[in-house]
Scaffold this motif. Structure first.
Motif, short mmCIF file in Angstrom:
data_model
loop_
_atom_site.label_atom_id
_atom_site.label_comp_id
_atom_site.label_asym_id
_atom_site.label_seq_id
_atom_site.Cartn_x
_atom_site.Cartn_y
_atom_site.Cartn_z
N THR A 77 0.95 -1.19 0.06
CA THR A 77 -0.03 -0.03 0.03
C THR A 77 1.00 1.26 0.08
O THR A 77 2.02 0.91 0.41
CB THR A 77 -0.75 0.19 1.15
OG1 THR A 77 -0.12 0.52 2.30
CG2 THR A 77 -1.65 -1.31 1.43
N SER A 82 2.18 -4.86 3.36
CA SER A 82 2.10 -5.86 2.52
C SER A 82 1.17 -7.31 3.21
O SER A 82 1.35 -6.98 4.50
CB SER A 82 3.12 -6.35 1.81
OG SER A 82 3.02 -7.29 0.51
N ARG A 195 -8.40 -3.76 -5.12
CA ARG A 195 -7.83 -2.90 -4.11
C ARG A 195 -8.66 -1.69 -3.94
O ARG A 195 -9.09 -0.98 -4.88
CB ARG A 195 -6.21 -2.71 -4.53
CG ARG A 195 -5.38 -3.93 -4.76
CD ARG A 195 -5.17 -4.55 -3.43
NE ARG A 195 -4.27 -3.94 -2.44
CZ ARG A 195 -2.75 -3.87 -2.55
NH1 ARG A 195 -2.13 -4.71 -3.55
NH2 ARG A 195 -2.09 -3.30 -1.66
N TYR A 198 -8.60 5.51 -3.88
CA TYR A 198 -8.25 6.53 -3.05
C TYR A 198 -9.12 7.74 -3.82
O TYR A 198 -8.96 7.70 -5.16
CB TYR A 198 -6.88 6.96 -3.09
CG TYR A 198 -6.08 6.40 -2.05
CD1 TYR A 198 -5.28 7.02 -0.94
CD2 TYR A 198 -5.67 5.01 -2.19
CE1 TYR A 198 -4.86 6.35 0.12
CE2 TYR A 198 -4.95 4.27 -0.94
CZ TYR A 198 -4.63 4.89 -0.01
OH TYR A 198 -3.71 4.54 0.99
N THR A 209 -6.52 3.05 3.94
CA THR A 209 -7.66 2.37 3.67
C THR A 209 -7.93 0.87 4.46
O THR A 209 -6.93 0.66 5.27
CB THR A 209 -7.66 1.90 2.08
OG1 THR A 209 -6.39 0.76 2.27
CG2 THR A 209 -7.22 3.02 1.22
N ASP A 211 -6.90 -1.83 3.78
CA ASP A 211 -5.40 -2.71 3.71
C ASP A 211 -4.71 -2.36 4.49
O ASP A 211 -3.64 -2.90 4.86
CB ASP A 211 -5.16 -2.30 2.34
CG ASP A 211 -5.50 -3.11 1.09
OD1 ASP A 211 -6.49 -3.90 1.34
OD2 ASP A 211 -5.03 -2.69 -0.32
N ASP A 212 -4.64 -1.00 5.39
CA ASP A 212 -3.58 -0.67 6.51
C ASP A 212 -4.09 -0.85 7.75
O ASP A 212 -3.70 -1.26 8.71
CB ASP A 212 -3.28 0.85 6.11
CG ASP A 212 -3.05 1.06 4.78
OD1 ASP A 212 -1.70 0.56 4.49
OD2 ASP A 212 -3.53 1.79 3.97
#
Length: 525
Positions: A77, A82, A195, A198, A209, A211-212
């Motif tokens: 990201t 990851s 994914r 933004y 996001t 993902d984090d």
């Protein structure tokens, strides 16, 4: 943690291997995956993408005797996060989301405990520690990463932690951190998932996001969640449930594509629990505000600009494919120009007859993990076991894990009326009070269930919606009945399990057409 991993070893048949190896040991990576690209280059099937669909497809193909390779490469990201094998669901989606949702529910149960006789501290304040939860979630994820590697190894599937890109229809360049090689495949399955998106505004990179979120090293603190999708509502819900101050910004409607009556009950419940919802607002800019905080400026629909300082800004405004690195043009794979997804036929085949796409990147497919798994398994059987069975994309159940959960299967009320017409549909509905809410006097104002059925015989049920506790568990069983074309008469003649919330679906008798009050009247009503 050790007990969990050792149990996983036993169940998967792993032997003579350190259970922590896949998480930290370079020796185990060499054992479970190809650290250097040195295998025979000819495969019956190459799967690009190591998520739920890709893994299911690869394992099923191997079971049918195919020689299979899996390529999985996760681009970090913008904030450097990851993850390992298993895709979005395992690493940054369904699994960590459900665990943090459960943590928030536990907090609710603690709040109810005194009413049930449990002796809590006098101020009833029980603090929550983010790092304890985050570490437990990440340990669970790492265990799953390891188990998937063991499973691929046990089925003799070659796993490459590497990027795959097409050179032509059947030739793939495989690039890892150390080397590069080409491999060939009779068939290729694309299963790379989506994914987060933004927004195109100044300072968007200062936001995070999903993902984090699940691996943050410190508590998100005061958070602005932007987006009315299920990701936005779920994340805002569990963060608020963990005791954090949360604002939720929704530009238009919540849960687009879902039944809007149910969607609005969810946001009503969130508001009632203290969530600050910024309706019909759009972010304009994010800037640094000192002390690692961010100042967000937004525009409301009346043209007024407002701003606020937050510790964390979470974007949940949609998801998109990232297929450019795959060089799909070299394989003549056509994409939908509007959303970038792979155009597929009923057999999941792309414009290239030897290349298939499954899961979220396939045009027109539900973006759900169980759908990708089933699709991958069925595809492998068609390719290598002479099966002709296709995936049935009708009657797919799902649940939104908001503080008050929402499960559904079949058509929304809006979609049913549009497809069949108001005169052809009957909508049965009722509000109800879960029994577990009674003693702590929790509000059940938004607990609701709805059935949509055709009016003509045999009065087939075409939609079921349930808003309330354990919605996923409730909906799953009714989804099985829906696939068998259950009728409203059959559903209403089923004996209910009492006292449960699920029985409320069985008990539905009031129709919207009747105009009668659907509010709960008693436990035996």
């Amino acid at each position: 943690m050790r007990a969990t991993l050792m149990t996983a070893m036993i169940r998967t048949g792993a032997k003579q291997c350190c259970p922590y190896a896949a998480c930290s040991s370079s020796r185990s990576v060499a054992y479970y995956s190809k650290s250097a690209i040195d295998t025979n280059s000819n495969y019956d099937l190459v799967v690009i993408g190591g998520g739920s669909g890709g893994l299911a497809c690869s394992k099923e193909a191997a079971d049918q005797g195919a020689r299979v390779a899996v390529l999985d490469w996760v681009a970090p990201t913008p904030h450097g996060q990851s993850w390992g094998l298993g895709g979005t669901c395992v690493n940054v989606g369904c699994i960590p989301k459900k665990l943090m949702h459960q943590a928030a529910l536990v907090g609710n149960h603690l709040a109810d405990a005194a009413a049930y006789g449990w002796q809590l501290p006098k101020d009833h304040h029980v603090p929550h520690d983010w790092n304890t939860l985050k570490n437990a979630v990440q340990d669970t994820i790492k265990a799953s990463n390891w188990v998937y590697r063991v499973q691929l190894n046990s089925k003799k599937v070659d796993y490459f932690n590497a990027l795959g890109s097409f050179l032509d229809s059947n030739t793939i360049k495989v690039t890892d951190k150390k080397s590069e090689k080409t491999i060939t495949a009779k068939y290729v399955v694309l299963s790379t998932g989506l994914r987060p998106t933004y927004p195109n505004i100044p300072g968007a990179e200062l936001g995070l996001t999903s993902d984090d979120l699940f691996s943050l090293k410190k508590s998100p603190g005061r958070t602005l969640v932007v987006g009315g999708s299920y990701v936005g509502l779920e994340c805002a819900g569990f963060l608020k449930g963990l005791g954090l101050p949360v604002d939720l910004m929704i530009r238009s409607i919540p849960l687009r594509g879902f039944d809007q009556q149910c969607a609005n009950l969810i946001t009503d419940h969130m508001s009632g629990e203290g969530m600050n919802i910024l309706w019909r607002c759009s972010p304009l800019e994010v800037v640094e505000a000192g002390n690692d905080q961010k100042k967000v400026t937004w525009l409301s629909d009346d043209g007024k600009k407002e701003s606020q300082v937050y510790d964390t800004v979470l974007w949940a405004i949609g998801r998109q494919p990232r297929l450019q690195p795959l060089n799909l043009q070299a394989a003549n794979v056509q994409l939908n120009q509007k959303n970038g997804k792979v155009i597929v036929d009923d057999e999941e085949r792309s414009s290239n007859p030897s290349v298939f796409a499954i899961g979220d990147i396939a045009q027109g497919r539900p973006e759900l993990t169980p759908v990708a798994i089933s699709t991958g398994q069925l595809l492998a059987r068609r390719l290598f076991a002479k099966s002709s069975r296709l995936m049935n994309y009708d009657m797919i159940p799902t649940t939104v894990f908001t503080p008050l959960e929402y499960g559904c299967v079949g058509l929304s009320e809006e979609a049913a009326l549009k497809k069949f017409g108001e005169d052809e549909c009957e909508v049965y509905h009722a509000f109800y009070g879960p029994y577990e809410y009674t003693i702590p006097h929790r509000s059940s104002e938004q607990c609701y269930t709805k059935i949509i059925a055709l009016r003509d015989d045999p009065k087939t049920v075409i939609g079921i919606h349930f808003v309330g506790p354990n919605a996923g568990e409730v909906t799953q069983g009714f989804a099985a009945a829906m696939t068998c074309n259950i009728t409203i008469d059959q559903l209403q003649s089923t004996v209910a399990i009492h006292p449960t919330s699920a029985e409320e679906i069985i008990k539905l008798r009031i129709t919207k057409r009747s105009g009668l009050d659907p509010r709960a009247v008693g436990c035996c009503g």
